[in-house]
Design an enzyme around this catalytic site. Structure first.
Site, PDB file in Angstrom:
ATOM      1  N   LYS A  77      50.033 -98.615  19.307  1.00 10.87           N
ATOM      2  CA  LYS A  77      50.291 -99.573  20.393  1.00 10.87           C
ATOM      3  C   LYS A  77      49.401-100.807  20.349  1.00 10.87           C
ATOM      4  O   LYS A  77      48.222-100.741  20.054  1.00 10.87           O
ATOM      5  CB  LYS A  77      50.106 -98.893  21.760  1.00 10.87           C
ATOM      6  CG  LYS A  77      51.199 -97.922  22.144  1.00 10.87           C
ATOM      7  CD  LYS A  77      52.592 -98.550  22.263  1.00 10.87           C
ATOM      8  CE  LYS A  77      52.782 -99.335  23.531  1.00 10.87           C
ATOM      9  NZ  LYS A  77      52.769 -98.517  24.728  1.00 10.87           N
ATOM     10  N   SER A 123      46.409 -98.052  23.057  1.00  7.29           N
ATOM     11  CA  SER A 123      46.729 -96.950  23.956  1.00  7.29           C
ATOM     12  C   SER A 123      45.765 -95.811  23.670  1.00  7.29           C
ATOM     13  O   SER A 123      45.275 -95.671  22.558  1.00  7.29           O
ATOM     14  CB  SER A 123      48.172 -96.512  23.688  1.00  7.29           C
ATOM     15  OG  SER A 123      48.337 -95.147  23.984  1.00  7.29           O
TER      16      SER A 123
END
Ligand code: ARG
Length: 463
Positions: free
Chosen positions: A283, A277
């Site tokens: 992420k 991300s």
């Protein structure tokens, strides 16, 4: 470029109309098929005495030089040409003179485009099938490696019964095998030659269109000229098959997305198929699987677009049908891209058997086996089911698993319970016992793996 069809009209169309009318942007990818078709057409015209051997020789050499220059890039495609058929013919005539003008004898663009598209899609089907086979192999290898892993199987996304992960994966192998089969089935109906049907009614020339079709590798020649030049069911059939394939890939993607979430943690996608991300440093996003799921809508859209284009057309050819190519090419390209990324994504995925087993331990997924145990001891299944339900409710209230509930408590529900119940509700045993054909037992999973490998190895299913 002067239009080849200048005759009754002066051919002085508005440049905007020319651009609107042109299909060269998307049909130039059929140049090989177009030239191959023209070579065989010239040979047929010579064979039937319509062209002299010298004219045919000139055409063969001219077409070969156009092909070579298109392949090498020496001849750029003219973006203002009307379509690839006109472009090739014009370039040929530029190179060989008058003989070039004879090539289109006993042929129309209507049968020519139907021919090129069939030749082109026939090749696409072969490529898509090979990619699907590679994916099936990747799935089958993971299934073989993790056939002993136990995970909860779900219905309604609620934990249901214990499964072998190999069994779960082989479900997709079976689906993909049928997808391959559907594509080869479609190739059989597609492999009928439209060439020589001309504009719509056939020709007065003494041609041999059956020979022409055979030279191009067709199994048969169309028996109705109007049907041959005006239907695009072969595109619709292919896109239907691709839509089903994409639906399978999309469901598989959805599971991979779930499995790689923190909530499941059943698999870890390799870094090569994971994105980060821009803001959240932790992420690991399963973008590839999400995109495959997303692109499924695109392939359905391609199918629906052509269905809609075709639905009201009177026979025979109508220019509306030029809309076929972008849709069917897009569907093929999309399916190929998805398959290409899917196979290595599966092959490189880490399977977390530990997390699968931990998940299998909660959710009372061996409750069916407890009911079966009682039923096996003579309790009618319906009442065994009811008693088990009560036991599950008690365990849930007390925060126990079925394995943890003491025997004396079991016996307070039914005197049929004995020590051996614990063996019967052991998760691995639950998997092993499902020996019915097609069940999740190790023997069944082995049989599935063997079957799928044989299908692929025999090339039975490779067109
Ligand atoms: N570019 C056209 C197509 O893609 C070729 C056929 C045109 N035929 C015709 N009679 N205008 O469908």
């Amino acid at each position: 470029m002067e239009k080849l069809w200048t005759g009754v009209t002066a051919g002085k169309t508005d440049p905007l109309a020319d651009d609107f009318n042109s299909s060269i942007r998307f049909d130039s990818r059929m140049f090989r098929e177009d030239i191959r078709g023209s070579m065989v057409h010239a040979a047929m015209l010579e064979r039937c005495g319509i062209l002299t051997p010298e004219e045919n020789d000139v055409l063969q050499a001219g077409l070969a030089s156009v092909l070579a220059d298109l392949e090498s890039g020496a001849l750029p495609i003219d973006p203002t040409a009307e379509d690839i058929h006109m472009f090739v013919e014009q370039e040929l005539t530029k190179r060989v003179g008058d003989a070039g003008k004879k090539l289109h004898t006993a042929r129309s663009r209507n049968d020519q485009v139907a021919l090129d598209l069939r030749l082109c899609l026939r090749r696409e089907i072969g490529e898509i099938r090979a990619l699907a086979a590679a994916l099936i192999r990747a799935v089958t290898e993971q299934a073989e490696a993790h056939r002993e892993a136990v995970l909860p199987g779900y219905t309604h996304l609620q934990r249901a019964q214990p499964l072998s992960f190999g069994h779960h994966l082989m479900a997709y192998a079976m689906m993909l095998l049928r997808d391959m089969d559907r594509l080869s089935d479609c190739a059989v109906r597609m492999n009928v030659s439209p060439i020589g049907c001309c504009a719509l009614a056939g020709t007065t020339w003494p041609t041999d269109r059956v020979w022409e079709g055979e030279q191009l590798g067709f199994d048969a020649s169309a028996l109705n000229s109007m049907d041959a030049v005006s239907d695009r069911d072969f595109c619709l059939e292919l896109m239907s098959g691709l839509s089903i394939l994409m639906m399978h890939l999309s469901r598989f993607s959805e599971e991979i997305i779930l499995w790689s979430s923190w909530e499941f943690r059943f698999v870890e996608l390799s870094d090569a198929y994971t994105t980060g991300s821009s803001i959240m440093p932790q992420k690991r996003n399963p973008d590839m699987a999400e995109l495959v799921r997303g692109k499924t809508g695109r392939v359905y859209g391609d199918l629906m677009a052509l269905f809609t284009t075709m639905k009201g057309l009177p026979l025979a050819y109508n220019k509306d049908m030029q809309e076929d190519k972008e849709r069917v090419f897009d569907a093929c390209d999309t399916a190929k891209m998805c398959l290409r990324v899917f196979a290595p994504m599966i092959a490189s995925m880490t399977v977390r058997e530990d997390n699968m087993l931990a998940a299998a331990r909660t959710g009372f997924i061996n409750a069916t086996d407890l009911a079966d145990y009682l039923a096996g001891k003579g309790e009618p299944f319906r009442s065994a089911y009811k008693l088990t339900g009560q036991i599950v409710a008690r365990c849930a209230a007390e925060g126990l698993t079925l394995e943890e509930l003491p025997l004396n408590v079991y016996q307070s529900y039914s005197p049929l319970f004995e020590e051996d119940l614990y063996g019967e509700i052991d998760l691995r045993r639950c998997v092993e016992k499902r020996t019915s054909v097609g069940g999740t037992s190790p023997a069944s999973v082995e049989a599935q793996i063997k079957y799928v490998k044989e299908m692929l190895d025999d090339g039975k299913d490779i067109h």
